[in-house]
Design a protein around this motif. Sequence first.
Motif, PDB file in Angstrom:
ATOM      1  N   UNK A  73       0.827  -1.204   0.000  1.00 46.57           N
ATOM      2  CA  UNK A  73       0.000   0.000   0.000  1.00 46.57           C
ATOM      3  C   UNK A  73       0.860   1.252   0.000  1.00 46.57           C
ATOM      4  N   UNK A  74       0.413   2.249  -0.693  1.00 42.87           N
ATOM      5  CA  UNK A  74       1.066   3.561  -0.730  1.00 42.87           C
ATOM      6  C   UNK A  74       1.159   4.168   0.671  1.00 42.87           C
ATOM      7  N   UNK A  75       0.103   3.990   1.438  1.00 45.58           N
ATOM      8  CA  UNK A  75       0.017   4.626   2.758  1.00 45.58           C
ATOM      9  C   UNK A  75       0.927   3.946   3.777  1.00 45.58           C
ATOM     10  N   UNK A  76       1.241   2.679   3.541  1.00 44.02           N
ATOM     11  CA  UNK A  76       2.183   1.988   4.409  1.00 44.02           C
ATOM     12  C   UNK A  76       3.519   2.731   4.439  1.00 44.02           C
ATOM     13  N   UNK A  77       3.967   3.178   3.270  1.00 41.92           N
ATOM     14  CA  UNK A  77       5.274   3.823   3.165  1.00 41.92           C
ATOM     15  C   UNK A  77       5.266   5.207   3.789  1.00 41.92           C
ATOM     16  N   UNK A  78       4.119   5.871   3.744  1.00 42.97           N
ATOM     17  CA  UNK A  78       4.007   7.149   4.449  1.00 42.97           C
ATOM     18  C   UNK A  78       4.127   6.934   5.953  1.00 42.97           C
ATOM     19  N   UNK A  79       3.564   5.841   6.459  1.00 39.85           N
ATOM     20  CA  UNK A  79       3.652   5.534   7.887  1.00 39.85           C
ATOM     21  C   UNK A  79       5.076   5.155   8.303  1.00 39.85           C
ATOM     22  N   UNK A  84       9.468   6.457  11.737  1.00 38.37           N
ATOM     23  CA  UNK A  84      10.870   6.110  11.930  1.00 38.37           C
ATOM     24  C   UNK A  84      11.874   7.140  11.412  1.00 38.37           C
ATOM     25  N   UNK A  85      11.449   8.103  10.611  1.00 40.38           N
ATOM     26  CA  UNK A  85      12.435   8.970   9.962  1.00 40.38           C
ATOM     27  C   UNK A  85      13.120   9.915  10.951  1.00 40.38           C
ATOM     28  N   UNK A 194       2.921  17.629   1.942  1.00 38.34           N
ATOM     29  CA  UNK A 194       4.383  17.736   1.942  1.00 38.34           C
ATOM     30  C   UNK A 194       4.891  18.514   3.153  1.00 38.34           C
ATOM     31  N   UNK A 195       4.019  19.253   3.829  1.00 36.08           N
ATOM     32  CA  UNK A 195       4.432  20.068   4.972  1.00 36.08           C
ATOM     33  C   UNK A 195       4.412  19.291   6.278  1.00 36.08           C
ATOM     34  N   UNK A 196       4.178  17.966   6.235  1.00 34.07           N
ATOM     35  CA  UNK A 196       4.214  17.169   7.459  1.00 34.07           C
ATOM     36  C   UNK A 196       4.854  15.814   7.172  1.00 34.07           C
ATOM     37  N   UNK A 197       4.915  14.961   8.192  1.00 29.19           N
ATOM     38  CA  UNK A 197       5.649  13.699   8.042  1.00 29.19           C
ATOM     39  C   UNK A 197       4.902  12.635   7.248  1.00 29.19           C
ATOM     40  N   UNK A 198       3.655  12.908   6.854  1.00 29.60           N
ATOM     41  CA  UNK A 198       2.961  12.034   5.915  1.00 29.60           C
ATOM     42  C   UNK A 198       3.280  12.425   4.471  1.00 29.60           C
ATOM     43  N   UNK A 199       4.327  13.218   4.301  1.00 31.51           N
ATOM     44  CA  UNK A 199       4.694  13.750   2.982  1.00 31.51           C
ATOM     45  C   UNK A 199       4.883  12.692   1.897  1.00 31.51           C
ATOM     46  N   UNK A 242      13.211   0.555   9.799  1.00 30.58           N
ATOM     47  CA  UNK A 242      12.205   1.020   8.850  1.00 30.58           C
ATOM     48  C   UNK A 242      10.813   0.489   9.175  1.00 30.58           C
ATOM     49  N   UNK A 243      10.758  -0.658   9.812  1.00 34.01           N
ATOM     50  CA  UNK A 243       9.501  -1.265  10.246  1.00 34.01           C
ATOM     51  C   UNK A 243       9.891  -2.424  11.151  1.00 34.01           C
TER      52      UNK A 243
END
Length: 461
Positions: A73-79, A84-85, A194-199, A242-243
């Motif tokens: 899922x696309x949203x998995x990578x945003x999480x 963790x970043x 893009x202005x938050x960590x869900x960028x 990363x997970x």
Amino acid sequence: MNSRRRFLKSSLTVAMIPLLPDIAFADEPRAAAAAATVTRPSWSVFRSGPLYSVYVETIRKMRANTNASDPNSWFYWANVHQNFCPHGIAYFLAWHRGYLHLFEQKLREISRNNALIVPYWDYYTDPKMPNEFLDTSSPLYIAGRRNNNVHASLSLDPFANNVINFPQGMGNAFEPSVESRPHNAVHNIIGGVMANLQSPQDPIFWVHHANIDRLWAAWVKAGGGRTMPAPSSSYWSGIFNYAPGVTMPRNVTISTVGLGYQYENENMPNRIPPAVAPARPPLIKLKALAPKLLGAQTLGGGEQLSLDQKSVSVEVPVSVQQQPHLRTLLKASSQAANANPATVRVVLNGVSLTELGQSGGYYYKVFIDLPERANTEHGESDYLLGTLGPFEIAGLQHHAEHGGGQVQLSFPATDALQQIKPEKLDKLTISFVRVDGDNPVNGTVINIKEFRVEADNAPSP
């Protein structure tokens, strides 16, 4: 969207383990790594090639999968990014290099095309967002962006000849410089998610970060005294997370070749004119700091600073007792090799975003002792302490141990004061110079509860 707790407990994260790349570790022969090297191209080249349609279709599939517990899922990578970043701390560049590589591996797995790569957006050549990301019918588009041109985000400061150190916490260091601008500034000016960590929800995130990774490779390749921590250094010990169950040894992120790729262009940018020091914005007067807020290291400051579309300056008097100590600190730091640039610092405490401010589209350059008139003889980098915007604040808010939406930011000021060599130290002037994209945001965007200038072991005023 999954909460952090649900994301971390997800049993499906075990499926990420096969994503760990088949990469050449630092102690393997370099020839083996070079043999598997692929080239990440610029977006302008990539969009005309055979992999473009594969890239777009793969992103379409991932965005259609709304199960944020699924690594497909696309949203998995945003999480992954949100949870963790590292931002504003060590390993910002190296962690994101591994993150981008793992995402690229996932694109290949979903597309069943092992040649698929993540291209880079070279905004130093063309700061306008590529048209493909503006097509509302494309999976490369996302609603809510404030600006599509990032020219106001660009800086040549990270590539100056005196920026020869690498890590956070050192003077004249590349990592904090490139993170501030262009990295943070691009996030801030584009705005929206893009202005938050869900960028990473915004597809432009990935080509932006590929460019940041490319700029790092270019800085290393340029030489000229630019120095990375040695491969044998303890700096590269340990792992990146990363997970759950998905880690990467830090030492494989030392170079792009270790991860099996290079970039089409690995030259540092030089296409924008050097920025001159702007004139000092008008002074405003703040409420004096309460006695209970005057710590042992505090030179001065104020309370209740609100920032809107106007640029402003705040003057901090330095007492007669403190001036000799401040001068001694600056002299000692200038004589020390690789000195800590935070001996003198500007501290913003209780920083929060208004609802308007959360959407981005702006940021502030934070300066010390700007001249009263624009100075064409000195670059703005001589006076610049850093940048302040919604992306920096949102990152700190997410990772703060205590809630409430208020965070603290600290800007090292030692290097700048050594550059400008003020004749007098009876006062220090801090300026917040507003930078907007093509669509300005009007109104209060940031509130700051306390504003202080500190110096190590300062005497009482």
